[in-house]
Scaffold this motif. Sequence first.
Motif, mmCIF file in Angstrom:
data_model
loop_
_atom_site.group_PDB
_atom_site.id
_atom_site.type_symbol
_atom_site.label_atom_id
_atom_site.label_comp_id
_atom_site.label_asym_id
_atom_site.label_seq_id
_atom_site.Cartn_x
_atom_site.Cartn_y
_atom_site.Cartn_z
ATOM 1 N N SER A 138 0.831 -1.205 0.000
ATOM 2 C CA SER A 138 0.000 0.000 0.000
ATOM 3 C C SER A 138 0.868 1.259 0.000
ATOM 4 C CB SER A 138 -0.917 -0.011 1.220
ATOM 5 O OG SER A 138 -1.658 1.170 1.297
ATOM 6 N N LEU A 139 1.844 1.311 0.898
ATOM 7 C CA LEU A 139 2.721 2.477 0.976
ATOM 8 C C LEU A 139 3.539 2.654 -0.297
ATOM 9 C CD1 LEU A 139 4.015 2.178 4.663
ATOM 10 C CD2 LEU A 139 2.309 3.771 3.770
ATOM 11 N N ALA A 140 4.011 1.540 -0.847
ATOM 12 C CA ALA A 140 4.822 1.618 -2.060
ATOM 13 C C ALA A 140 4.012 2.167 -3.232
ATOM 14 C CB ALA A 140 5.383 0.245 -2.397
ATOM 15 N N LEU A 141 2.737 1.759 -3.356
ATOM 16 C CA LEU A 141 1.885 2.257 -4.434
ATOM 17 C C LEU A 141 1.696 3.769 -4.343
ATOM 18 C CD1 LEU A 141 -1.073 -0.247 -4.998
ATOM 19 C CD2 LEU A 141 0.709 0.412 -6.606
ATOM 20 N N VAL A 142 1.692 4.277 -3.130
ATOM 21 C CA VAL A 142 1.465 5.702 -2.931
ATOM 22 C C VAL A 142 2.758 6.505 -3.052
ATOM 23 C CG1 VAL A 142 0.847 7.424 -1.184
ATOM 24 C CG2 VAL A 142 -0.609 5.446 -1.550
ATOM 25 N N LEU A 143 3.836 5.993 -2.505
ATOM 26 C CA LEU A 143 5.067 6.769 -2.394
ATOM 27 C C LEU A 143 5.985 6.653 -3.606
ATOM 28 C CD1 LEU A 143 5.937 6.096 1.366
ATOM 29 C CD2 LEU A 143 4.641 7.981 0.376
ATOM 30 N N LEU A 144 5.892 5.537 -4.355
ATOM 31 C CA LEU A 144 6.765 5.365 -5.524
ATOM 32 C C LEU A 144 6.132 6.002 -6.756
ATOM 33 C CD1 LEU A 144 7.897 1.657 -5.026
ATOM 34 C CD2 LEU A 144 9.181 3.738 -4.498
ATOM 35 N N THR A 155 4.373 6.593 -10.150
ATOM 36 C CA THR A 155 3.428 5.756 -10.888
ATOM 37 C C THR A 155 4.085 5.170 -12.136
ATOM 38 O OG1 THR A 155 1.610 7.137 -10.098
ATOM 39 C CG2 THR A 155 1.159 5.714 -11.989
ATOM 40 N N LEU A 156 3.870 3.879 -12.357
ATOM 41 C CA LEU A 156 4.399 3.110 -13.478
ATOM 42 C C LEU A 156 5.899 2.821 -13.374
ATOM 43 C CD1 LEU A 156 2.477 4.611 -16.553
ATOM 44 C CD2 LEU A 156 1.945 2.557 -15.233
ATOM 45 N N SER A 157 6.508 3.150 -12.237
ATOM 46 C CA SER A 157 7.907 2.769 -12.017
ATOM 47 C C SER A 157 7.959 1.276 -11.723
ATOM 48 C CB SER A 157 8.487 3.548 -10.836
ATOM 49 O OG SER A 157 7.848 3.166 -9.622
ATOM 50 N N PRO A 158 9.132 0.638 -11.846
ATOM 51 C CA PRO A 158 9.229 -0.803 -11.572
ATOM 52 C C PRO A 158 8.741 -1.176 -10.165
ATOM 53 C CG PRO A 158 11.204 -0.042 -12.693
ATOM 54 C CD PRO A 158 10.412 1.176 -12.378
#
Length: 630
Positions: free
Chosen positions: A591-597, A599-602
Amino acid sequence: MTARNFLTFDMILRLFQIVLSFVYVGFLLRQFWQPVAPLAAASFHVYMAVALVFAFNPLNWEGAAKRLLGRAIDLSAVVLSLAIVWLYMGEIRRLERRFEMIDPVFALDIFLHVTGLVLIFEAVRRSVGWSLLSVVLIFLAYGYFGYIFPGWMAFPGFSLATNAELITMQTEGIFGITASAAINFVFFFVLFGAVFTFTGGGALFIDLAMRMTARLKGGAAKMSLVGSALFGMVSGSAIANTTSTGVLTIPIMTRSGYTKDQAAATEAIASTGGQLMPPIMGVAAFVMADMLGIPYATIAAAGLIPALAFYFALFVIVDLRARKYGVGNVAPELLNIPPVLPRVHLLLAPVVMIVTLIVGYSAAYAALAGTAAALVVPMLRKSTRYSLRGLFDCVLDTARQMAWISAPLAAVGVVMVIATQSNLALKFVRLLSDIGSGNLYLSLVLVIFGCIIMGMGLPTVAAYIIGSLVFVPALMELGIDRLAANLFVLYYCVLSMVTPPVALCSYAASAIARSDASKTGLLAFGYSLVIFLVPFGFINDPHILWQGTALEIGIGAGGMLLATFAWAVFLMGWMKGNLGYIERALFLTCSLALVLLPTLSPGWGLSLAGIGVLLLWRLILRDRLALART
């Protein structure tokens, strides 16, 4: 004789309510077609609103003598407020032509400044209590005695004449952005909400919510969420949302297995979210449009995806809680919903308003178009026609709501002008930069704590305005877009409605449920944790604020919804059974990774796949593996 005096005083107050309401509403409507100069409009608006607060909310002292004294004070306050309106109208030409800090400040200006602020402060105390008034008084004291404050806060302070010029003699202070937003935006949407509710639209929204959710798992709480989200589309008041939907949904929730505290807390957080729901988004969004100088439709569009993500996360939590504990299912005999189809044409009014906004008309024009539709459409069918006598109460209700909004807004104008003229906001930017050491996420966390602490004692709009002055410049220094920074602050200031010790929505819901107010407030604040993830999403991905191509917006929205889903699963700790510590940690991480990274990055794509694998494991593979072992 005493009883006659009471009757006479009450009759005079009632007469003031009626006359002032029609004059005030008529003046604000006239502003749309024949606007007067900003200072004249603002001074008339502010002190008419103050007079209405005294007329609608008289002192209720016990005992014959005290009650008589209270009525005398109420009438004197109304008359004095109207006298100030008259004095401003007489001096308006001089005030508009004078040069600030050059032309003299007369004794009359000092009288208007001191007396006017005393009346505004008492109106604030009566409308929202001591919480906001205490903050305003502290800032006013800072404006006079800044030299006694410690360290970086110290500044020489302003004289009485300078404070009068800054606060009550120009289109700043109490006659500044907050007043212009109330006149040019807030009034028209308050009018629409009052008319739409009066003509049956509010009841239709609640009935639609019941029809849509009654048969679902946890339907009792879900009808609260849907009803509050729909009602929030036409009402800028979280308290009005709570009382309108809560009187129906809270009893149903308690009968379906929720405790009184849980039912009240669910309604409180659902109604609080209504302030984030376009097209109205509460009073703060109107002020934001005026402060940023951008069309209100732009802000409404930017707020759509985050608001849906907020309600989606709440919906998931309610669903998982219902499946985990077996509560919230509605027995058919608990519902007695009138037929919806004969009333569905009432939805044309909000549709007209939204379409008018989308095609590019001003927010005020769209709200007026929606109001006209709300008045005409119900007359098309006999079953929804209303009595014209009811419009009388509708005008009074509009004036009362505007007075309750406008008096606090005027007081916040004091905070705005002192914070800017003393350079307090700029000093805080430097302080936050030093503490955060240029680290974006550390600075964001500090801003969150600041918004929540400040919001503990303030209504949403007051907390947002002060937060926008203090925190937004610091966020922009870190490279955050101005609109995203303002919405970030707004989202955390919204929590003021459910943040103890002054949690107005929680207390309103608690009164309906007859629950423990403190427990309700703490539970509602716990439920509000679903909102914490959303603002980080649009800070990192501007597409979530409806910026970019349709494909980019769609991908950003999809990622945001999936992230809030995983966040809700983590918070609830349940997905077709209790989650283990490792599973819960994985949901949190994804969840945190989807928000903080980006968008569309590996890493973003890996997190997306991770949630898919976790869901596949919990919903299908885990059971099959257990079955194979047996």
